[in-house]
Every structure is written in structure tokens, then in C-alpha cells.
Scaffold this active site. Structure first.
Site, mmCIF file in Angstrom:
data_model
loop_
_atom_site.group_PDB
_atom_site.id
_atom_site.type_symbol
_atom_site.label_atom_id
_atom_site.label_comp_id
_atom_site.label_asym_id
_atom_site.label_seq_id
_atom_site.Cartn_x
_atom_site.Cartn_y
_atom_site.Cartn_z
ATOM 1 N N PRO A 112 8.158 -13.705 -37.739
ATOM 2 C CA PRO A 112 7.448 -13.079 -36.612
ATOM 3 C C PRO A 112 6.172 -12.379 -37.059
ATOM 4 O O PRO A 112 5.185 -12.340 -36.331
ATOM 5 C CB PRO A 112 8.470 -12.093 -36.051
ATOM 6 C CG PRO A 112 9.460 -11.881 -37.155
ATOM 7 C CD PRO A 112 9.508 -13.161 -37.915
ATOM 8 N N ASP A 169 14.808 -1.552 -40.408
ATOM 9 C CA ASP A 169 15.412 -2.779 -40.946
ATOM 10 C C ASP A 169 15.398 -2.804 -42.476
ATOM 11 O O ASP A 169 14.878 -3.732 -43.105
ATOM 12 C CB ASP A 169 14.692 -4.012 -40.388
ATOM 13 C CG ASP A 169 15.565 -5.260 -40.473
ATOM 14 O OD1 ASP A 169 16.776 -5.116 -40.703
ATOM 15 O OD2 ASP A 169 15.025 -6.368 -40.326
#
Length: 487
Positions: A66, A177
Site C-alpha cells: 500500500p 503495526d
């Protein structure tokens, strides 16, 4: 041939000096050696990454990621990592710049520090220090030459905890994350935490891109993360280091509750750690993975607990990691191409890919001086040996490649610098650097201006510990490659 080989016949260089490894972390001392955060133009970053070329992508999922990360090099030969966000991210220009400046104010030897950003039209890019030895994930889950040593795993855990403690002390206690792909190894083999995860989220709202099985429970309930969520993710990192695999926390905790924690341990570590140390690290991971966020330890206590577990503290990180230390002379005196940097790192996988891609095009024009009679009688057998060697080389069966290429060379009907180069790399993989150096010199003798021959000499010499001689070969290879690219 002898004259060309003589400049590499100097003695090995040895030193008994070793740098201190687990010194006290002093983030302030790093500020003078790291460039001040600045704004880059998109043209500067395109020039540094060859136009954001696909071959410079280093992010985990390549072009499908992404937010893609590229490797680049500035005009001053400083290597950088460039993260390019997708076009829907960061619609608020002011928010992006404010976040970049906040993260860019951090300076620590435990971080891959942010040194710049770009905000032009719809483009949103971050620029960080480049870490040459890839991610913890690569060395832990996809290792080729050796599994990560127990002492290195403990050092990764400590340095990561120190990075999080430093960020927390500067008001950046959230990290988005956290996983094994966010921790990278610098030129000395020291683990560093990527600065990219310190940026607050843009409007996509995704703090966790990993499987939901690894997501903190409170994020599943509320969609928000807290400092305790980062500690939970740190616990999943400890499981990775213990097991050598990306195991869902629920499965790991079941094993631990059943007192089967040894089943959790990486089989490659058998005999290399004490049960007491293993038990203590498992218990620490369990505390980090508590369902209730308030029951998890804070990062300061993690640092204290992990500091007491460290092993082989006098051994430099690059030795524990099994890589070559990248010196200032190899990285700053002249610009290195990807294969040159692979030689400095002794990254045989990258060099294998290069040799596989170029094929035999550099053999064109090599005179064989064979009679027609010799050609008809022996050529087919010789070509078969080379064909079998090539198949083994592609399959990474390097022992067989050595045998087949030796048959080809001993046949004497053809002369191929590429075969010498491929056998050279095969020797390096099989830890036969003297034989590898001999083949690299033979390749140079057949094709005196072939940069690959000099790069392979450099790799063999680095492996033999002959730093000065390796630098000579590396510089010559770089010059020859640059000359070739200009023609």
C-alpha cells in the site's frame, strides 16, 4: 595473469581491537552525525531512486504494498530509504508536514532516523536513513546461510525496547503495526526500529496491516491503540524471536499454559540457550500479551529485564549476524552500485541474482581459437557440461555447479569468463574463498575490462579478511562499470 594477480598478494590484516557493543544508549550523541530534517523536492527523490524505478523497491510486498519503500542515493552518495504513500493517504498537507517534523525531531542510534519529507501536489514521501542489512523478518524467517543466533535475538529484543523507551520519553509512545519487518539492521549489524511506524495515521485509519490474530485485543474492541498496544505487539515480536516463526499469540499462549514452552522454541536454537533464559523470555512475552492492557509491563521495565539477559556482549553485532561490517571507506569514498554494495555485504544471494540475469552476454567476442575438428568432436560434450552447470546454478545446487563447470573448464574446448564467475560464486557459497579468488582472477585474465570479475575478486577478498586488497578491486570494478554504462 601473474602481474594482475600480484596486487592482491599482500598479507592479511588483523586487529585485536573490538568496538564496545552494549554501551549505554545516548540518543543525544547521535544528533551531530545525522542530517537535519529537510524538505526534498519530488525531482530530487526521483533522481535518487532512478525515477522511482521498480528495481529499487525494498518494501515487503514490492509494488503491491500500500505504501512502497524505495532504496535511493543522494548526490553526496548518502543512501536513503524513501517511503511513498498511496495517493489517497494524507489529504491534509499541513497534518503530514507537522507529523514529519515531529518524527524528524527524534534522533537515536536505535532508530532508522527520519531525515526528510516531500509534499508536492498529491505526492507524500518520507526519507529515512537506509539500513543495508535488511529486516529482522528476513534474517529470522527466511535465512539462508545461518539462523539468527540466540545472542543476536536477545540483542534485537533489547535494542527494540530501548528504541521504544526513547520514543516514549520524547512523547511518541505510539507505534503503528510493530512487527519483524519494522526492525532493520544498520551498517554495523545493529538492529534499529524504522521511523515510519511513528507517523500518526492518515485518513485510512489502519494501524494494523497484519493478520487479525496478531492484533491487540483493545484495538479489536475500539479501533484505537494505546502505549499498552505497542507492548502487546512487542510481545508478538518476542514470540517471533523465540520460535523463528510468526506464531499467533493465542497458539503460543496455549503451549505456554500447558508448560510446553520448549515446543515453542526454534529448533535451530537447540543447545544454544539455557532453560532458565528461555523460561525468562517466555514469561516476559506472556506478560506483554496479557488480555487486559493495564496488566502489561511498561517499556522501561522491558529494558531492565532484557538487559540482564544479554549474552556475548563483547561480540560486535555484525559478527553475531554473520555479515561484513560496512566501513566508511566502502560507503563514502565513491558511489557503489547495487552489486558493489552486495560485495561489501558479502550478500551472495544478491550476487547470484545478478549473475543469473546477465547470462552469457559478456562472453560475446571471446576468441576460442579452436579448429573445426576439435569443435565437431568435443563441443557437444562441453556444452552439455555447461548446460548442466547452469541448471544446478539456477537451482542453487552449488556443489553440483562446481563439478559441472569444472568439467567444462577442464575440457579446454571453450573459454568462458562467465563460467569462471559462476564457479567463483559457487565456491564462495561453499566457503572456499581461495578457490573463488583464483576463478575471479581467471575471469579477469580472459576479459580484462569485465567489472564482474573485479566485483567477485572483491567479494572473495572481503571473505578472506583482506580489506585493503578488496577495496582496490571494488574501486576498479566500480570504475569499469561506470565506463561501461557511459558507452
Amino acid at each position: 595473469m601473474g602481474a594482475k594477480c600480484s596486487k592482491f598478494s599482500l598479507c592479511w590484516c588483523h586487529t585485536s581491537l573490538k568496538p564496545p557493543v552494549l554501551e549505554t544508549l545516548d540518543p543525544e550523541s547521535e544528533k551531530n552525525s545525522i542530517p537535519v530534517l529537510r524538505e526534498f523536492s519530488i525531482e530530487e527523490l526521483k533522481a535518487a531512486t532512478s525515477g522511482l524505478a521498480p528495481e529499487n523497491i525494498v518494501s515487503e510486498h514490492g509494488e503491491k504494498a500500500p505504501n512502497v519503500v524505495y532504496k535511493g542515493k543522494l548526490d553526496n552518495d548518502h543512501c536513503i530509504a524513501v517511503k511513498r504513500f498511496n495517493r489517497s493517504a494524507w489529504p491534509d498537507t499541513r497534518q503530514f508536514i507537522e507529523e514529519a517534523k515531529a518524527v524528524g525531531s527524534l534522533r537515536s542510534e536505535r532508530l532508522a532516523n527520519l531525515i526528510g519529507y516531500c509534499c508536492e501536489n498529491e505526492e507524500r514521501l518520507l526519507v529515512a536513513e537506509f539500513m543495508p542489512y535488511e529486516t529482522v523478518a528476513k534474517h529470522l524467517f527466511h535465512w539462508e546461510n545461518q539462523p539468527m543466533k540466540w545472542a543476536m535475538r536477545l540483542r534485537v529484543a533489547l535494542y527494540l525496547a530501548q528504541a521504544l523507551e526513547y520514543c516514549s520519553s520524547k512523547g511518541r509512545s505510539l507505534y503503528h503495526d510493530l512487527n519483524a519487518y519494522r526492525v532493520l539492521f544498520d551498517q554495523d549489524g545493529n538492529p534499529r526500529l524504522s521511523c515510519f511506524g511513528l507517523m500518526k495515521n492518515s485518513r485510512d485509519g489502519k494501524s494494523y496491516s497484519t493478520n487479525l490474530a496478531f492484533t491487540p485485543p483493545e484495538y479489536m474492541r475500539t479501533g484505537r491503540i494505546a502505549p499498552e498496544s505497542v507492548v502487546y505487539s512487542f510481545g508478538t515480536m518476542l514470540l517471533d524471536l523465540l520460535s523463528g516463526k510468526h506464531i499467533p499469540p493465542s497458539h503460543a499462549l496455549d503451549l505456554i499454559k500447558g508448560k510446553n514452552f520448549l515446543m515453542l522454541m526454534d529448533s535451530c536454537l537447540e543447545g544454544h540457550f539455557s532453560n532458565d533464559d528461555g523460561t525468562e523470555l517466555v514469561q516476559l512475552a506472556t506478560r506483554c500479551l496479557q488480555y487486559e492492557a493495564r496488566e502489561r509491563p511498561n517499556v522501561k521495565s522491558l529494558v531492565t529485564a532484557l538487559a540482564s539477559l544479554q549474552k556475548e556482549t563483547e561480540v560486535p553485532s555484525y559478527e553475531l549476524l554473520g555479515v561484513q561490517q560496512a566501513t566508511m571507506s566502502t560507503t563514502r569514498q565513491w558511489s557503489l552500485t547495487p552489486i558493489g554494495e552486495a560485495c561489501v555485504r558479502t550478500d551472495l544471494t544478491a550476487m547470484h541474482e545478478v549473475l543469473g540475469k546477465i547470462g552469457y552476454k559478456d562472453d560475446e567476442g571471446i576468441a576460442h581459437e579452436l579448429s573445426f575438428q576439435m569443435w565437431t568432436n568435443q563441443m557437444q560434450e562441453t556444452l552439455n557440461s555447461r548446460k548442466q552447470g547452469d541448471a544446478a546454478f539456477r537451482a542453487k545446487d552449488f556443489a553440483k555447479a562446481i563439478d559441472c563447470y569444472t568439467q567444462f573448464i577442464d575440457g579446454g574446448t571453450m573459454i568462458s569468463p562467465t563460467v569462471y564467475a559462476r564457479r567463483c560464486l559457487s565456491y564462495l557459497v561453499n566457503e572456499m574463498p581461495q578457490e573463488a579468488l583464483r576463478d575471479a582472477v581467471q575471469a579477469q585474465g580472459v576479459s580484462p575490462d569485465w567489472h564482474i570479475a573485479f566485483y567477485l575478486q572483491a567479494a572473495a577478498l572481503f571473505t578472506l579478511g583482506m580489506e585493503n586488497e578488496a577495496q582496490i578491486a571494488l574501486k576498479e570494478a566500480t570504475k569499469l562499470e561506470a565506463r561501461r554504462n557511459r558507452n
